[in-house]
Design a protein around this motif. Structure first.
Motif, PDB file in Angstrom:
ATOM      1  N   VAL A   1      91.876  70.398 -18.177  1.00  0.00           N
ATOM      2  CA  VAL A   1      92.696  70.890 -19.359  1.00  0.00           C
ATOM      3  C   VAL A   1      92.432  72.334 -19.506  1.00  0.00           C
ATOM      4  CG1 VAL A   1      92.878  70.665 -21.822  1.00  0.00           C
ATOM      5  CG2 VAL A   1      92.382  68.530 -20.372  1.00  0.00           C
ATOM      6  N   GLN A   2      93.474  73.076 -19.763  1.00  0.00           N
ATOM      7  CA  GLN A   2      93.431  74.359 -20.104  1.00  0.00           C
ATOM      8  C   GLN A   2      93.966  74.708 -21.522  1.00  0.00           C
ATOM      9  OE1 GLN A   2      95.698  76.531 -17.060  1.00  0.00           O
ATOM     10  NE2 GLN A   2      93.787  76.843 -15.556  1.00  0.00           N
ATOM     11  N   LEU A   3      93.055  75.184 -22.313  1.00  0.00           N
ATOM     12  CA  LEU A   3      93.692  75.712 -23.721  1.00  0.00           C
ATOM     13  C   LEU A   3      93.604  76.973 -23.714  1.00  0.00           C
ATOM     14  CD1 LEU A   3      90.566  73.490 -25.486  1.00  0.00           C
ATOM     15  CD2 LEU A   3      93.030  72.867 -24.807  1.00  0.00           C
ATOM     16  N   GLN A   4      95.024  77.177 -24.686  1.00  0.00           N
ATOM     17  CA  GLN A   4      95.361  78.814 -25.036  1.00  0.00           C
ATOM     18  C   GLN A   4      95.425  78.892 -26.464  1.00  0.00           C
ATOM     19  OE1 GLN A   4      96.204  81.224 -22.903  1.00  0.00           O
ATOM     20  NE2 GLN A   4      96.369  82.539 -24.458  1.00  0.00           N
ATOM     21  N   ALA A   5      94.451  79.384 -26.931  1.00  0.00           N
ATOM     22  CA  ALA A   5      94.409  79.920 -28.287  1.00  0.00           C
ATOM     23  C   ALA A   5      95.064  81.106 -28.736  1.00  0.00           C
ATOM     24  CB  ALA A   5      93.107  79.916 -28.911  1.00  0.00           C
ATOM     25  N   SER A   6      95.815  81.022 -29.749  1.00  0.00           N
ATOM     26  CA  SER A   6      96.698  82.121 -30.232  1.00  0.00           C
ATOM     27  C   SER A   6      96.778  82.409 -31.686  1.00  0.00           C
ATOM     28  CB  SER A   6      98.067  82.422 -29.743  1.00  0.00           C
ATOM     29  OG  SER A   6      98.908  81.006 -29.937  1.00  0.00           O
ATOM     30  N   GLY A   7      97.302  83.319 -32.583  1.00  0.00           N
ATOM     31  CA  GLY A   7      97.595  83.379 -33.842  1.00  0.00           C
ATOM     32  C   GLY A   7      96.541  84.251 -34.486  1.00  0.00           C
ATOM     33  N   GLY A   8      95.710  84.582 -34.061  1.00  0.00           N
ATOM     34  CA  GLY A   8      94.774  85.598 -34.569  1.00  0.00           C
ATOM     35  C   GLY A   8      95.585  86.963 -34.973  1.00  0.00           C
TER      36      GLY A   8
ATOM     37  N   TYR B   1      87.718  82.930 -32.906  1.00  0.00           N
ATOM     38  CA  TYR B   1      87.995  81.698 -33.201  1.00  0.00           C
ATOM     39  C   TYR B   1      88.455  81.077 -31.679  1.00  0.00           C
ATOM     40  CZ  TYR B   1      87.567  82.150 -38.099  1.00  0.00           C
ATOM     41  OH  TYR B   1      87.263  82.569 -39.534  1.00  0.00           O
ATOM     42  N   TYR B   2      87.659  79.834 -31.442  1.00  0.00           N
ATOM     43  CA  TYR B   2      87.838  79.039 -30.334  1.00  0.00           C
ATOM     44  C   TYR B   2      88.351  77.697 -30.488  1.00  0.00           C
ATOM     45  CZ  TYR B   2      84.892  82.896 -28.276  1.00  0.00           C
ATOM     46  OH  TYR B   2      84.655  84.271 -27.839  1.00  0.00           O
ATOM     47  N   CYS B   3      89.193  77.159 -29.803  1.00  0.00           N
ATOM     48  CA  CYS B   3      89.358  75.756 -29.736  1.00  0.00           C
ATOM     49  C   CYS B   3      88.752  74.964 -28.613  1.00  0.00           C
ATOM     50  CB  CYS B   3      90.853  75.676 -29.805  1.00  0.00           C
ATOM     51  SG  CYS B   3      92.039  76.224 -28.444  1.00  0.00           S
ATOM     52  N   ALA B   4      88.652  73.920 -29.011  1.00  0.00           N
ATOM     53  CA  ALA B   4      88.093  73.057 -27.834  1.00  0.00           C
ATOM     54  C   ALA B   4      88.475  71.568 -28.169  1.00  0.00           C
ATOM     55  CB  ALA B   4      86.256  73.022 -27.957  1.00  0.00           C
ATOM     56  N   VAL B   5      88.187  70.976 -26.876  1.00  0.00           N
ATOM     57  CA  VAL B   5      88.589  69.441 -27.146  1.00  0.00           C
ATOM     58  C   VAL B   5      87.500  68.768 -26.132  1.00  0.00           C
ATOM     59  CG1 VAL B   5      91.036  69.778 -27.189  1.00  0.00           C
ATOM     60  CG2 VAL B   5      90.218  69.414 -24.731  1.00  0.00           C
ATOM     61  N   GLY B   6      87.263  67.384 -26.576  1.00  0.00           N
ATOM     62  CA  GLY B   6      86.387  66.561 -25.924  1.00  0.00           C
ATOM     63  C   GLY B   6      86.875  65.240 -26.039  1.00  0.00           C
ATOM     64  N   ALA B   7      86.157  64.410 -25.089  1.00  0.00           N
ATOM     65  CA  ALA B   7      86.489  63.151 -25.142  1.00  0.00           C
ATOM     66  C   ALA B   7      85.681  62.074 -25.698  1.00  0.00           C
ATOM     67  CB  ALA B   7      87.156  62.547 -23.922  1.00  0.00           C
TER      68      ALA B   7
ATOM     69  N   GLY C   1      79.147  71.834 -30.543  1.00  0.00           N
ATOM     70  CA  GLY C   1      79.872  72.461 -29.583  1.00  0.00           C
ATOM     71  C   GLY C   1      79.544  72.135 -28.128  1.00  0.00           C
ATOM     72  N   ASN C   2      78.400  71.830 -27.761  1.00  0.00           N
ATOM     73  CA  ASN C   2      77.916  71.341 -26.608  1.00  0.00           C
ATOM     74  C   ASN C   2      78.673  70.057 -26.168  1.00  0.00           C
ATOM     75  OD1 ASN C   2      76.244  73.863 -26.181  1.00  0.00           O
ATOM     76  ND2 ASN C   2      74.679  72.447 -27.387  1.00  0.00           N
ATOM     77  N   GLU C   3      79.093  69.336 -27.296  1.00  0.00           N
ATOM     78  CA  GLU C   3      79.504  68.126 -26.546  1.00  0.00           C
ATOM     79  C   GLU C   3      81.291  68.077 -26.291  1.00  0.00           C
ATOM     80  OE1 GLU C   3      78.622  65.080 -29.523  1.00  0.00           O
ATOM     81  OE2 GLU C   3      76.994  64.661 -28.447  1.00  0.00           O
ATOM     82  N   TYR C   4      81.874  69.270 -26.599  1.00  0.00           N
ATOM     83  CA  TYR C   4      83.161  69.814 -26.221  1.00  0.00           C
ATOM     84  C   TYR C   4      83.309  70.047 -24.772  1.00  0.00           C
ATOM     85  CZ  TYR C   4      84.674  69.376 -31.227  1.00  0.00           C
ATOM     86  OH  TYR C   4      84.856  69.030 -32.274  1.00  0.00           O
ATOM     87  N   THR C   5      84.296  69.534 -24.080  1.00  0.00           N
ATOM     88  CA  THR C   5      84.253  69.466 -22.474  1.00  0.00           C
ATOM     89  C   THR C   5      85.083  70.910 -22.145  1.00  0.00           C
ATOM     90  OG1 THR C   5      84.189  67.220 -22.458  1.00  0.00           O
ATOM     91  CG2 THR C   5      84.969  68.594 -20.569  1.00  0.00           C
ATOM     92  N   PHE C   6      86.261  71.276 -22.806  1.00  0.00           N
ATOM     93  CA  PHE C   6      87.232  72.157 -22.502  1.00  0.00           C
ATOM     94  C   PHE C   6      87.122  73.195 -23.701  1.00  0.00           C
ATOM     95  CE2 PHE C   6      88.280  70.371 -18.680  1.00  0.00           C
ATOM     96  CZ  PHE C   6      88.284  68.685 -19.155  1.00  0.00           C
ATOM     97  N   TRP C   7      87.421  74.599 -23.321  1.00  0.00           N
ATOM     98  CA  TRP C   7      87.277  75.527 -24.423  1.00  0.00           C
ATOM     99  C   TRP C   7      88.611  76.450 -24.139  1.00  0.00           C
ATOM    100  CZ3 TRP C   7      84.165  76.283 -28.416  1.00  0.00           C
ATOM    101  CH2 TRP C   7      83.013  75.418 -28.613  1.00  0.00           C
ATOM    102  N   GLY C   8      89.242  76.972 -24.996  1.00  0.00           N
ATOM    103  CA  GLY C   8      90.134  78.079 -24.893  1.00  0.00           C
ATOM    104  C   GLY C   8      89.461  79.541 -24.881  1.00  0.00           C
ATOM    105  N   GLN C   9      90.229  80.609 -24.923  1.00  0.00           N
ATOM    106  CA  GLN C   9      89.492  81.741 -24.617  1.00  0.00           C
ATOM    107  C   GLN C   9      89.249  82.469 -25.791  1.00  0.00           C
ATOM    108  OE1 GLN C   9      92.713  81.264 -24.923  1.00  0.00           O
ATOM    109  NE2 GLN C   9      93.388  82.973 -25.965  1.00  0.00           N
ATOM    110  N   GLY C  10      89.845  81.954 -26.893  1.00  0.00           N
ATOM    111  CA  GLY C  10      89.364  82.589 -28.211  1.00  0.00           C
ATOM    112  C   GLY C  10      90.667  83.723 -28.843  1.00  0.00           C
TER     113      GLY C  10
END
Length: 125
Positions: free
Chosen positions: A1-8, A93-99, A109-118
């Motif tokens: 999974v790739q995450l792309q954060a935006s809106g800042g 601000y970073y987004c992250a997802v985990g299962a 945060g250590n339990e999230y698997t995938f992180w966006g770039q901020g």
């Protein structure tokens, strides 16, 4: 999974911003989504999280009543609506997802698997 954060961006104190986090590579349907932030010289901190069904949003105390986390799985996107922004909200601000998480709410945060770039939020007072 790739995450792309935006809106800042730059926002005046008291204003609003809407952050987005678009996922690619996998559907987010079964993932918990979270937002974290890190200000200069400070540790990363939890902001908000939302369950895979969208039914269990949970917020850090500083975010309650001002921020709203949501998700649109049809668009593979999570959002963070920031209202009544304060100077202390300035951070990356970073987004992250985990299962898989050991407990709810998923604040670690250590339990999230995938992180966006901020995405950088700057607040003018």
């Amino acid at each position: 999974v790739q995450l792309q954060a935006s809106g800042g961006g730059l926002v005046e104190a008291g204003g609003s911003l809407r952050l987005s986090c678009v996922a690619s590579g996998r559907n987010l349907n079964n993932y918990v989504a979270g937002w974290f932030r890190q200000a200069p010289g400070k540790e990363r901190e939890f902001v908000a999280t939302i369950s895979w069904s969208g039914a269990k949003p949970y917020y850090a105390d500083f975010a309650k009543g001002r921020f709203t986390i949501s998700r649109d799985d049809s668009k593979n996107t999570a959002f963070l609506q920031m209202d009544a922004v304060k100077p202390d909200d300035a951070a990356i601000y970073y987004c992250a997802v985990g299962a898989s998480f050991s407990r709810w709410p998923a604040k670690d945060g250590n339990e999230y698997t995938f992180w966006g770039q901020g995405t950088l939020v700057t607040v003018s007072s």
